[in-house]
Design a protein around this motif. Structure first.
Motif, PDB file in Angstrom:
ATOM      1  N   LYS A   8       0.836  -1.182   0.000  1.00 15.30           N
ATOM      2  CA  LYS A   8       0.000   0.000   0.000  1.00 15.30           C
ATOM      3  C   LYS A   8       0.884   1.249   0.000  1.00 15.30           C
ATOM      4  N   LYS A   9       0.633   2.124  -0.950  1.00 11.41           N
ATOM      5  CA  LYS A   9       1.428   3.348  -1.064  1.00 11.41           C
ATOM      6  C   LYS A   9       0.767   4.454  -0.244  1.00 11.41           C
ATOM      7  N   ASP A  10       1.059   4.426   1.046  1.00  8.67           N
ATOM      8  CA  ASP A  10       0.498   5.407   1.967  1.00  8.67           C
ATOM      9  C   ASP A  10       1.610   6.327   2.474  1.00  8.67           C
ATOM     10  N   LEU A  11       1.298   7.141   3.479  1.00  9.02           N
ATOM     11  CA  LEU A  11       2.270   8.083   4.028  1.00  9.02           C
ATOM     12  C   LEU A  11       3.538   7.370   4.489  1.00  9.02           C
ATOM     13  N   ASP A  12       3.391   6.262   5.201  1.00  8.61           N
ATOM     14  CA  ASP A  12       4.564   5.529   5.688  1.00  8.61           C
ATOM     15  C   ASP A  12       5.432   5.024   4.534  1.00  8.61           C
ATOM     16  N   TYR A  13       4.781   4.551   3.472  1.00 12.13           N
ATOM     17  CA  TYR A  13       5.531   4.054   2.308  1.00 12.13           C
ATOM     18  C   TYR A  13       6.390   5.169   1.717  1.00 12.13           C
ATOM     19  N   TYR A  14       5.739   6.304   1.364  1.00  8.51           N
ATOM     20  CA  TYR A  14       6.465   7.396   0.725  1.00  8.51           C
ATOM     21  C   TYR A  14       7.481   8.045   1.667  1.00  8.51           C
ATOM     22  N   ALA A  15       7.141   8.199   2.945  1.00  8.69           N
ATOM     23  CA  ALA A  15       8.048   8.829   3.904  1.00  8.69           C
ATOM     24  C   ALA A  15       9.309   7.999   4.101  1.00  8.69           C
ATOM     25  N   TYR A  65      15.318  21.513   0.717  1.00 13.77           N
ATOM     26  CA  TYR A  65      14.217  21.100  -0.147  1.00 13.77           C
ATOM     27  C   TYR A  65      14.459  19.708  -0.701  1.00 13.77           C
ATOM     28  N   ILE A  66      13.385  19.116  -1.201  1.00 10.10           N
ATOM     29  CA  ILE A  66      13.434  17.799  -1.834  1.00 10.10           C
ATOM     30  C   ILE A  66      13.059  18.004  -3.302  1.00 10.10           C
ATOM     31  N   PRO A  67      14.035  17.896  -4.204  1.00  4.17           N
ATOM     32  CA  PRO A  67      13.783  18.207  -5.617  1.00  4.17           C
ATOM     33  C   PRO A  67      12.624  17.437  -6.258  1.00  4.17           C
ATOM     34  N   GLU A  68      12.462  16.140  -5.913  1.00  2.30           N
ATOM     35  CA  GLU A  68      11.394  15.360  -6.540  1.00  2.30           C
ATOM     36  C   GLU A  68      10.003  15.780  -6.076  1.00  2.30           C
ATOM     37  N   LEU A  69       9.923  16.400  -4.909  1.00  2.47           N
ATOM     38  CA  LEU A  69       8.623  16.834  -4.366  1.00  2.47           C
ATOM     39  C   LEU A  69       8.518  18.343  -4.524  1.00  2.47           C
ATOM     40  N   ARG A  70       8.090  18.757  -5.687  1.00  2.06           N
ATOM     41  CA  ARG A  70       8.060  20.172  -6.048  1.00  2.06           C
ATOM     42  C   ARG A  70       7.301  21.007  -5.013  1.00  2.06           C
ATOM     43  N   GLU A  97      -0.436  12.766  -7.878  1.00  2.00           N
ATOM     44  CA  GLU A  97       0.588  11.760  -8.127  1.00  2.00           C
ATOM     45  C   GLU A  97       1.829  12.145  -7.328  1.00  2.00           C
ATOM     46  N   ILE A  98       2.413  11.194  -6.638  1.00  2.00           N
ATOM     47  CA  ILE A  98       3.601  11.454  -5.829  1.00  2.00           C
ATOM     48  C   ILE A  98       4.796  10.789  -6.515  1.00  2.00           C
ATOM     49  N   PRO A  99       5.733  11.605  -6.996  1.00  2.00           N
ATOM     50  CA  PRO A  99       6.899  11.006  -7.654  1.00  2.00           C
ATOM     51  C   PRO A  99       7.774  10.264  -6.651  1.00  2.00           C
ATOM     52  N   GLU A 100       8.332   9.154  -7.082  1.00  2.00           N
ATOM     53  CA  GLU A 100       9.252   8.411  -6.236  1.00  2.00           C
ATOM     54  C   GLU A 100      10.675   8.875  -6.553  1.00  2.00           C
ATOM     55  N   PRO A 101      11.603   8.660  -5.622  1.00  3.18           N
ATOM     56  CA  PRO A 101      12.977   9.104  -5.850  1.00  3.18           C
ATOM     57  C   PRO A 101      13.597   8.442  -7.071  1.00  3.18           C
ATOM     58  N   LEU A 102      14.495   9.167  -7.705  1.00  4.37           N
ATOM     59  CA  LEU A 102      15.233   8.596  -8.820  1.00  4.37           C
ATOM     60  C   LEU A 102      16.200   7.553  -8.275  1.00  4.37           C
ATOM     61  N   ARG A 103      16.367   6.471  -9.031  1.00  5.12           N
ATOM     62  CA  ARG A 103      17.274   5.398  -8.611  1.00  5.12           C
ATOM     63  C   ARG A 103      18.395   5.277  -9.631  1.00  5.12           C
ATOM     64  N   GLU A 104      19.533   4.831  -9.184  1.00  5.87           N
ATOM     65  CA  GLU A 104      20.689   4.668 -10.071  1.00  5.87           C
ATOM     66  C   GLU A 104      20.348   3.780 -11.265  1.00  5.87           C
ATOM     67  N   GLU A 105      19.549   2.733 -11.042  1.00 11.00           N
ATOM     68  CA  GLU A 105      19.220   1.823 -12.135  1.00 11.00           C
ATOM     69  C   GLU A 105      18.256   2.434 -13.153  1.00 11.00           C
TER      70      GLU A 105
END
Length: 120
Positions: free
Chosen positions: A2-9, A28-33, A66-74
């Motif tokens: 489940k993609k809830d607050l705990d998941y994204y945090a 600031y967090i670049p992915e979270l405008r 929509e909540i963007p997830e962090p960029l990953r190296e892969e």
């Protein structure tokens, strides 16, 4: 999952801290405008940034955004295609030949030297 607050945090978002010319720091967090905060010390900013991230995510979830997830190296292969004018291709190829390097090496050097240096 489940993609809830705990998941994204719990995701490893990149946190950026910069000196504020007016005094203190900005974080600031670049992915979270728009997820931004200010504080007097770096320690304070880290704590406040965690609160700002949770508030941003909570609001986004409530609003159905929509909540963007962090960029990953892969997510990055190290390759991309670029179309350029023939005249620029010629100039770059001639410069690469004059310097005894491949066009790829020259392009990589030029791109890297043009990027703003920033802590990642």
């Amino acid at each position: 999952m489940k993609k809830d607050l705990d998941y994204y945090a719990g995701l490893p978002y990149r946190e950026v801290i910069e000196v504020d010319p007016a005094g203190g720091y900005v974080g600031y967090i670049p992915e979270l405008r728009g997820c931004i905060t200010q504080g007097e010390t770096k320690a304070e900013i880290l704590e406040m940034l965690e609160d700002a991230k949770k508030a941003w995510i909570s609001t986004a979830l409530d609003d159905g955004m929509e909540i963007p997830e962090p960029l990953r190296e892969e997510d990055f292969s190290g390759r991309f295609n670029l179309r350029i004018p023939k005249s620029l291709h010629k100039r770059l190829a001639m410069q690469a030949k004059a310097e005894g390097v491949s066009l790829n090496q020259l392009a990589m050097y030029l791109l890297a030297s043009g990027l703003k240096t920033a802590a990642s």
